[in-house]
Design a protein around this motif. Structure first.
Motif, PDB file in Angstrom:
ATOM      1  N   MET A 173      -1.029 -24.493  14.322  1.00 51.06           N
ATOM      2  CA  MET A 173      -2.247 -23.755  13.994  1.00 51.06           C
ATOM      3  C   MET A 173      -3.363 -24.021  15.010  1.00 51.06           C
ATOM      4  O   MET A 173      -4.140 -23.118  15.349  1.00 51.06           O
ATOM      5  N   THR A 174      -3.431 -25.252  15.515  1.00 47.40           N
ATOM      6  CA  THR A 174      -4.434 -25.574  16.529  1.00 47.40           C
ATOM      7  C   THR A 174      -4.158 -24.811  17.811  1.00 47.40           C
ATOM      8  O   THR A 174      -5.085 -24.280  18.447  1.00 47.40           O
TER       9      THR A 174
ATOM     10  N   GLY B 142      -5.048 -21.194  17.166  1.00 43.03           N
ATOM     11  CA  GLY B 142      -6.498 -21.009  17.180  1.00 43.03           C
ATOM     12  C   GLY B 142      -7.068 -21.115  18.580  1.00 43.03           C
ATOM     13  O   GLY B 142      -7.947 -20.339  18.967  1.00 43.03           O
TER      14      GLY B 142
ATOM     15  N   VAL C 161      -9.177 -18.267  20.613  1.00 44.82           N
ATOM     16  CA  VAL C 161     -10.530 -18.514  21.132  1.00 44.82           C
ATOM     17  C   VAL C 161     -10.593 -18.238  22.629  1.00 44.82           C
ATOM     18  O   VAL C 161     -11.531 -17.598  23.127  1.00 44.82           O
TER      19      VAL C 161
END
Length: 222
Positions: free
Chosen positions: A109-110, A113, A117
């Motif tokens: 998930m990091t 994300g 971004v």
């Protein structure tokens, strides 16, 4: 008369650029969703990774087919075939991280994300400033080729240090590619939204994998 003609051409170019952007981002969103679905299916079915050779043959074969068909309706079929295939290769990699690390879900998930971004931030910068990043083209092509060959060397000779360096290189190179590709769309260097979609998809795919590998090495908990 000349002023009016120049204004008309400028307005036409802006309209064409906006339409190109709209079509590209719509198709990109659909291909990313489809790729996520095939990756999820691969994880659900616990499919094994096809291996480097099958992945390379499938990727370059479908990429060649998409390029050849990019000016026809069949180009849409081939671009979904390409991104769907890449999703199938991504699923087993994500499963490996989830199963190998206790914080595997967090790592994925990091990375997801972070990819979002970076892509949104760089795209917004290119769209807002409307700077011409075409000068990056040659440097990026050479850089990607060097990083690709180094990546193969890291796999073949099992060199963890080189693998980390390649991942870091790809993060920088794919960030540059996003700026370059978005600039090409804005300034008319790319007029085919299928090819533009494929280029951005590949950049996002490689950016995600590179971030995931870096996070796994430095932030993974066994």
């Amino acid at each position: 008369m000349n002023v009016n003609t120049a204004v008309t051409r400028s307005d036409t170019q802006v309209l064409t650029s906006n339409k190109m952007l709209k079509n590209t981002y719509m198709l990109l969103a659909m291909t990313l969703l489809f790729s996520a679905m095939t990756a999820g299916a691969a994880m659900y079915l616990n499919m094994p990774h096809p291996g480097m050779i099958v992945t390379m043959v499938g990727y370059f074969g479908l990429l060649f087919l998409t390029t050849k068909l990019s000016n026809s309706a069949w180009g849409l079929v081939s671009v979904f075939a390409l991104t769907g295939f890449m999703g199938l290769t991504l699923g087993p990699i994500i499963s490996m991280y989830v199963q190998s690390f206790s914080n595997g879900h967090q790592l994925v998930m990091t990375a997801l994300g972070g990819t979002g971004v970076i892509f949104l931030g760089l795209s917004a910068y290119a769209l807002t400033t409307r700077k011409d990043f075409s000068f990056l083209g040659g440097f990026l092509m050479v850089g990607v080729l060097v990083a690709f060959l180094a990546g193969i060397g890291a796999i073949v000779f099992s060199l963890p240090g080189l693998s980390i360096a390649v991942s870091a290189m790809f993060i920088l190179l794919m960030s540059g590619m996003i700026l370059f590709q978005t600039s090409e769309i804005i300034h008319g260097g790319e007029t085919n939204y299928i090819l533009a979609t494929v280029s951005l998809y590949i950049s996002i795919y490689n950016l995600f994998l590179s971030l995931l590998q870096i996070l796994g090495i430095f932030g993974g908990d066994d």
